[in-house]
Design a protein around this motif. Sequence first.
Motif, PDB file in Angstrom:
ATOM      1  N   MET A  11      -2.381   3.475   3.233  1.00 40.59           N
ATOM      2  CA  MET A  11      -3.053   3.402   4.529  1.00 40.59           C
ATOM      3  C   MET A  11      -3.324   4.820   5.003  1.00 40.59           C
ATOM      4  N   PRO A  12      -4.366   5.024   5.785  1.00 42.37           N
ATOM      5  CA  PRO A  12      -4.621   6.370   6.327  1.00 42.37           C
ATOM      6  C   PRO A  12      -3.461   6.806   7.214  1.00 42.37           C
ATOM      7  N   LEU A  13      -3.203   8.100   7.231  1.00 41.26           N
ATOM      8  CA  LEU A  13      -2.151   8.633   8.092  1.00 41.26           C
ATOM      9  C   LEU A  13      -2.609   8.618   9.545  1.00 41.26           C
ATOM     10  N   ASN A  14      -1.676   8.351  10.451  1.00 36.66           N
ATOM     11  CA  ASN A  14      -2.007   8.471  11.866  1.00 36.66           C
ATOM     12  C   ASN A  14      -1.825   9.939  12.273  1.00 36.66           C
ATOM     13  N   CYS A  15      -2.054  10.243  13.532  1.00 38.14           N
ATOM     14  CA  CYS A  15      -2.005  11.617  14.010  1.00 38.14           C
ATOM     15  C   CYS A  15      -0.635  12.258  13.763  1.00 38.14           C
ATOM     16  N   ALA A  16       0.441  11.577  14.146  1.00 37.40           N
ATOM     17  CA  ALA A  16       1.790  12.125  13.972  1.00 37.40           C
ATOM     18  C   ALA A  16       2.123  12.325  12.497  1.00 37.40           C
ATOM     19  N   GLU A  17       1.712  11.374  11.654  1.00 42.68           N
ATOM     20  CA  GLU A  17       1.973  11.491  10.217  1.00 42.68           C
ATOM     21  C   GLU A  17       1.195  12.656   9.603  1.00 42.68           C
ATOM     22  N   THR A  18      -0.013  12.894  10.084  1.00 44.24           N
ATOM     23  CA  THR A  18      -0.814  14.017   9.597  1.00 44.24           C
ATOM     24  C   THR A  18      -0.143  15.338   9.941  1.00 44.24           C
ATOM     25  N   ILE A  19       0.355  15.458  11.157  1.00 43.00           N
ATOM     26  CA  ILE A  19       1.053  16.680  11.579  1.00 43.00           C
ATOM     27  C   ILE A  19       2.333  16.859  10.762  1.00 43.00           C
ATOM     28  N   PHE A  20       3.093  15.789  10.586  1.00 48.60           N
ATOM     29  CA  PHE A  20       4.327  15.864   9.811  1.00 48.60           C
ATOM     30  C   PHE A  20       4.046  16.281   8.369  1.00 48.60           C
ATOM     31  N   THR A  21       3.038  15.676   7.754  1.00 49.75           N
ATOM     32  CA  THR A  21       2.695  15.986   6.368  1.00 49.75           C
ATOM     33  C   THR A  21       2.301  17.455   6.223  1.00 49.75           C
ATOM     34  N   ALA A  22       1.529  17.967   7.158  1.00 53.96           N
ATOM     35  CA  ALA A  22       1.141  19.382   7.111  1.00 53.96           C
ATOM     36  C   ALA A  22       2.371  20.281   7.242  1.00 53.96           C
ATOM     37  N   ALA A  23       3.285  19.937   8.145  1.00 56.65           N
ATOM     38  CA  ALA A  23       4.500  20.737   8.324  1.00 56.65           C
ATOM     39  C   ALA A  23       5.365  20.691   7.070  1.00 56.65           C
ATOM     40  N   SER A  65       0.854  -1.190   0.000  1.00 59.02           N
ATOM     41  CA  SER A  65       0.000   0.000   0.000  1.00 59.02           C
ATOM     42  C   SER A  65       0.888   1.238   0.000  1.00 59.02           C
ATOM     43  N   ALA A  66       0.568   2.168  -0.883  1.00 60.45           N
ATOM     44  CA  ALA A  66       1.391   3.381  -1.015  1.00 60.45           C
ATOM     45  C   ALA A  66       0.694   4.369  -1.937  1.00 60.45           C
ATOM     46  N   ALA A  67       1.230   5.595  -1.952  1.00 58.37           N
ATOM     47  CA  ALA A  67       0.740   6.636  -2.853  1.00 58.37           C
ATOM     48  C   ALA A  67       1.718   6.785  -4.017  1.00 58.37           C
ATOM     49  N   MET A  68       1.190   7.011  -5.201  1.00 58.34           N
ATOM     50  CA  MET A  68       2.022   7.292  -6.375  1.00 58.34           C
ATOM     51  C   MET A  68       2.456   8.749  -6.275  1.00 58.34           C
ATOM     52  N   GLU A  69       3.757   8.985  -6.261  1.00 62.38           N
ATOM     53  CA  GLU A  69       4.269  10.345  -6.053  1.00 62.38           C
ATOM     54  C   GLU A  69       5.105  10.872  -7.204  1.00 62.38           C
ATOM     55  N   PRO A 106       8.177  17.588  -0.181  1.00 64.44           N
ATOM     56  CA  PRO A 106       7.297  16.446  -0.465  1.00 64.44           C
ATOM     57  C   PRO A 106       7.200  15.526   0.753  1.00 64.44           C
ATOM     58  N   SER A 107       6.092  14.887   0.890  1.00 63.70           N
ATOM     59  CA  SER A 107       5.874  13.911   1.949  1.00 63.70           C
ATOM     60  C   SER A 107       4.951  12.843   1.388  1.00 63.70           C
ATOM     61  N   THR A 108       5.184  11.616   1.759  1.00 64.46           N
ATOM     62  CA  THR A 108       4.350  10.530   1.251  1.00 64.46           C
ATOM     63  C   THR A 108       4.109   9.509   2.355  1.00 64.46           C
ATOM     64  N   PRO A 109       2.969   8.842   2.348  1.00 64.88           N
ATOM     65  CA  PRO A 109       2.748   7.770   3.325  1.00 64.88           C
ATOM     66  C   PRO A 109       3.800   6.680   3.150  1.00 64.88           C
ATOM     67  N   ARG A 110       4.138   6.011   4.203  1.00 66.87           N
ATOM     68  CA  ARG A 110       5.103   4.921   4.175  1.00 66.87           C
ATOM     69  C   ARG A 110       4.602   3.827   3.256  1.00 66.87           C
ATOM     70  N   ARG A 111       5.493   3.266   2.464  1.00 66.57           N
ATOM     71  CA  ARG A 111       5.139   2.165   1.567  1.00 66.57           C
ATOM     72  C   ARG A 111       5.246   0.873   2.359  1.00 66.57           C
ATOM     73  N   LEU A 112       4.102   0.227   2.539  1.00 65.52           N
ATOM     74  CA  LEU A 112       4.015  -0.918   3.442  1.00 65.52           C
ATOM     75  C   LEU A 112       3.457  -2.160   2.763  1.00 65.52           C
ATOM     76  N   ALA A 113       4.004  -3.303   3.113  1.00 69.85           N
ATOM     77  CA  ALA A 113       3.464  -4.585   2.659  1.00 69.85           C
ATOM     78  C   ALA A 113       2.314  -4.953   3.586  1.00 69.85           C
ATOM     79  N   GLN A 114       1.258  -4.177   3.470  1.00 74.71           N
ATOM     80  CA  GLN A 114       0.061  -4.354   4.290  1.00 74.71           C
ATOM     81  C   GLN A 114      -1.145  -4.011   3.430  1.00 74.71           C
ATOM     82  N   LEU A 115      -2.107  -4.891   3.410  1.00 75.73           N
ATOM     83  CA  LEU A 115      -3.243  -4.750   2.504  1.00 75.73           C
ATOM     84  C   LEU A 115      -4.243  -3.696   2.957  1.00 75.73           C
ATOM     85  N   THR A 116      -4.671  -2.874   2.019  1.00 75.76           N
ATOM     86  CA  THR A 116      -5.775  -1.951   2.252  1.00 75.76           C
ATOM     87  C   THR A 116      -7.011  -2.394   1.470  1.00 75.76           C
ATOM     88  N   ARG A 117      -6.858  -3.416   0.656  1.00 71.80           N
ATOM     89  CA  ARG A 117      -7.952  -4.054  -0.080  1.00 71.80           C
ATOM     90  C   ARG A 117      -7.681  -5.554  -0.076  1.00 71.80           C
TER      91      ARG A 117
END
Length: 177
Positions: free
Chosen positions: A78-90, A60-64, A97-108
């Motif tokens: 995956m949805p951002l957690n609280c800390a990731e949301t604050i970091f992304t805004a900063a 799961s990841a975003a195309m950047e 640029p900021s992107t969600p962590r690329r994880l081997a975890q299913l979102t579908r």
Amino acid sequence: RWVRSRCLGGRTLHWARASDRMADYEFKAASRDGHGLNWAVSYADMKPYYDRVESFIGVSAAMEGLPQFPDGIFLPPMPLNCAETIFTAAAKSLGWPSTPRRLAQLTRPLNGRPPCHYCGNCVNGCDVGAMFSTISTTLPPALKTGNLEVRTDSVVAHVRMNDENRAQGVTYIERYT
């Protein structure tokens, strides 16, 4: 320090799920900085293998579109957690640029595995199999072939190859003999 996990599934049962692709920034670093040697392969050589693995394990990841952080065959991030949301805004406020962590975890759902339900104890593995591990992802289809024998309390020491350079078997060391 790398610790060997002595259980069926090994380290795949407790890893951070980070699934980044290396880019030519790594493969061809010597051409950029003049130190060491370039790898014998390029990102273009490795891309089909990254694609194949990501399609099988589910990343799961975003195309950047960042050349230093190549995009792949991704499930939705995956949805951002609280800390990731604050970091992304900063980061955005600074023009970085900021992107969600690329994880081997299913979102579908993928290959009979359910998506993450965002309420398990991920640090100790995944109770539904949404996180990539040998137990949830690679062993079930391998066992269905009938060409696999599972050996616990053993460590593979060597993969034996045939004349077509295909795996023919393994030499292993049993812990208790």
